[in-house]
Write a protein that holds these residues in place. Sequence first.
Motif, PDB file in Angstrom:
ATOM      1  N   ASP A  66     -12.262   0.605  -3.330  1.00 55.86           N
ATOM      2  CA  ASP A  66     -11.720   1.275  -4.526  1.00 55.86           C
ATOM      3  C   ASP A  66     -12.131   2.729  -4.586  1.00 55.86           C
ATOM      4  O   ASP A  66     -12.487   3.250  -5.631  1.00 55.86           O
ATOM      5  CB  ASP A  66     -12.189   0.551  -5.800  1.00 55.86           C
ATOM      6  N   THR A  67     -12.041   3.449  -3.473  1.00 55.31           N
ATOM      7  CA  THR A  67     -12.431   4.850  -3.415  1.00 55.31           C
ATOM      8  C   THR A  67     -11.477   5.704  -4.185  1.00 55.31           C
ATOM      9  O   THR A  67     -10.321   5.618  -4.097  1.00 55.31           O
ATOM     10  CB  THR A  67     -12.503   5.336  -1.938  1.00 55.31           C
ATOM     11  N   LEU A 123       1.714   4.379  -3.278  1.00 54.12           N
ATOM     12  CA  LEU A 123       1.494   5.824  -3.136  1.00 54.12           C
ATOM     13  C   LEU A 123       2.477   6.607  -4.005  1.00 54.12           C
ATOM     14  O   LEU A 123       3.616   6.181  -4.196  1.00 54.12           O
ATOM     15  CB  LEU A 123       1.701   6.248  -1.682  1.00 54.12           C
ATOM     16  N   GLN A 171       3.407  11.594  -1.331  1.00 53.10           N
ATOM     17  CA  GLN A 171       2.464  11.109  -0.330  1.00 53.10           C
ATOM     18  C   GLN A 171       3.102  10.006   0.517  1.00 53.10           C
ATOM     19  O   GLN A 171       2.883   9.927   1.723  1.00 53.10           O
ATOM     20  CB  GLN A 171       1.192  10.584  -0.986  1.00 53.10           C
ATOM     21  N   HIS A 228      -4.524  12.584   1.439  1.00 52.72           N
ATOM     22  CA  HIS A 228      -4.679  11.680   0.292  1.00 52.72           C
ATOM     23  C   HIS A 228      -3.972  10.345   0.541  1.00 52.72           C
ATOM     24  O   HIS A 228      -4.492   9.291   0.153  1.00 52.72           O
ATOM     25  CB  HIS A 228      -4.171  12.333  -0.990  1.00 52.72           C
ATOM     26  N   ARG A 259      -6.149   8.291   2.853  1.00 52.02           N
ATOM     27  CA  ARG A 259      -7.321   7.785   2.131  1.00 52.02           C
ATOM     28  C   ARG A 259      -6.937   6.603   1.235  1.00 52.02           C
ATOM     29  O   ARG A 259      -7.620   5.572   1.202  1.00 52.02           O
ATOM     30  CB  ARG A 259      -7.935   8.907   1.295  1.00 52.02           C
ATOM     31  N   LYS A 260      -5.823   6.731   0.520  1.00 50.44           N
ATOM     32  CA  LYS A 260      -5.392   5.652  -0.375  1.00 50.44           C
ATOM     33  C   LYS A 260      -4.928   4.423   0.408  1.00 50.44           C
ATOM     34  O   LYS A 260      -5.201   3.296  -0.011  1.00 50.44           O
ATOM     35  CB  LYS A 260      -4.264   6.148  -1.294  1.00 50.44           C
ATOM     36  N   ALA A 264      -8.056   2.677   1.629  1.00 49.52           N
ATOM     37  CA  ALA A 264      -8.721   1.986   0.529  1.00 49.52           C
ATOM     38  C   ALA A 264      -7.974   0.709   0.147  1.00 49.52           C
ATOM     39  O   ALA A 264      -8.577  -0.334  -0.094  1.00 49.52           O
ATOM     40  CB  ALA A 264      -8.842   2.913  -0.690  1.00 49.52           C
ATOM     41  N   ALA A 265      -6.655   0.791   0.106  1.00 53.42           N
ATOM     42  CA  ALA A 265      -5.861  -0.377  -0.265  1.00 53.42           C
ATOM     43  C   ALA A 265      -5.919  -1.479   0.787  1.00 53.42           C
ATOM     44  O   ALA A 265      -5.963  -2.660   0.449  1.00 53.42           O
ATOM     45  CB  ALA A 265      -4.394   0.041  -0.494  1.00 53.42           C
ATOM     46  N   ALA A 313       0.840  -1.201   0.000  1.00 57.33           N
ATOM     47  CA  ALA A 313       0.000   0.000   0.000  1.00 57.33           C
ATOM     48  C   ALA A 313       0.874   1.249   0.000  1.00 57.33           C
ATOM     49  O   ALA A 313       0.609   2.208  -0.740  1.00 57.33           O
ATOM     50  CB  ALA A 313      -0.945  -0.008   1.203  1.00 57.33           C
TER      51      ALA A 313
END
Length: 184
Positions: free
Chosen positions: A183-184, A132, A136, A170, A173-174, A177-178, A128
Amino acid sequence: MTGRIAKSPPAGRLYDELLVTLVQAGDRRAGERLAARWQPRLARTARRLLGDDEAALGVVQEAWLSILRGIGSLRDPSRFAPWAFGILRRRCADHIRKAQSARRHSGECTQEPIVAAMADEALAIREAFAALPADQRLAAQLFFVEGLTLAEIAEVQEVPVGTAKTRLFHARRKLKAALIGDDT
């Protein structure tokens, strides 16, 4: 005002400030202690940024040379963490540029193989983070792993605090999601 209550710095930060001050005064033993305390943190961050243990250790050695050469110019010993991570970030960026240039000249494929199955949570977290964007990834590493503040992250990345906050938002958030499969 951030709404945080002002508190005294943790003992580790005060000890680091003392070590920096002693190094600036010419104490070699203090330099060895500072390196022993910071080597694992810098190496961990370099490995996260470069994805290669051997390259990370070489880059950290280069960073230490720059840190020890320039420590006399550090005016505020309390700023050692963002200053040192900033030097490390620049050395990692130099290494990445050199590696990309070498791959272009040798004709190597620059894509790394994708790991098909996750063996455990640690692997999932590493993947994850690796997914990025670099800015990030560094912000997340410095915040979640190294415990730097937004202001310190902004200083390391040489960006305004608002930009550091956006990068961290960000990244969080990623990562979420991961790690939860969204899959946002």
